[in-house]
Enzyme design. Structure first.
Site, PDB file in Angstrom:
ATOM      1  CB  CYS A  60      46.676  28.813  37.879  1.00 18.96           C
ATOM      2  SG  CYS A  60      45.394  29.067  36.635  1.00 18.96           S
ATOM      3  CB  CYS A 106      40.688  31.123  37.301  1.00 24.39           C
ATOM      4  SG  CYS A 106      41.789  30.049  36.351  1.00 24.39           S
ATOM      5  CB  CYS A 131      33.419  44.177  36.020  1.00 14.16           C
ATOM      6  SG  CYS A 131      34.065  45.508  37.019  1.00 14.16           S
TER       7      CYS A 131
HETATM    8 ZN    ZN Z   1      43.717  30.435  37.650  1.00  9.68          ZN
END
Ligand code: ZN
Length: 141
Positions: A60, A106, A131
């Site tokens: 995104c 995210c 990580c």
């Molecule tokens: Zn994203």
């Protein structure tokens, strides 16, 4: 994948159907970002610490990490001791593979990024190791 919430569930600023994500991402990107896979260690393009720049979500475009927080953990994947902003990522408990781990996603689109480990003794300000799969990121100078 047995995180507390399957990928694709939840409310995000950036939302697409599984079919739309498949059109936007390569099969390899989809397998990690939207299916929770892990790229093979020492194969990603961002394992080496970059001098500068930022890392955004490959799904995104949200800014997630900067080169200033990247360090060489020699673990085979890009490692960061903190995200750009704690609101940029979402942390979920993940009990897959018989381990209790913290999954990193995210916060803008809910895509899988990797896992965060703590207390491993790295000489960084937080002693945390985000990580992250290289294929989940895109570096910007
Ligand atoms: Zn994203």
């Amino acid at each position: 994948m047995s995180s507390e919430r399957p990928i694709g569930q939840g409310t995000y600023r950036v939302a697409f159907s599984a079919e739309q994500w498949r059109e936007r991402l390569s099969p390899q990107e989809y397998a990690v970002l939207r299916d929770g896979g892990t790229e093979r260690p020492f194969t990603g393009e961002y394992e080496e610490v970059r001098e500068a720049g930022t890392y955004e979500c490959r799904a995104c475009g949200a800014e997630l990490f900067t080169a200033a927080e990247q360090f060489d953990a020699r673990c085979g994947w890009p490692a960061f001791w903190a995200p750009t902003d704690s609101d940029a990522v979402e942390l979920l408990e993940d009990t897959s593979l018989g381990m209790r781990r913290i999954e990193v996603r995210c916060a803008a689109c809910g895509s899988h990024l990797g896992h965060v480990f703590e207390g491993e003794g790295f000489p960084t300000p937080t002693d945390q190791r985000y990580c992250i799969n290289s294929i989940s990121l895109r570096h910007r100078e």
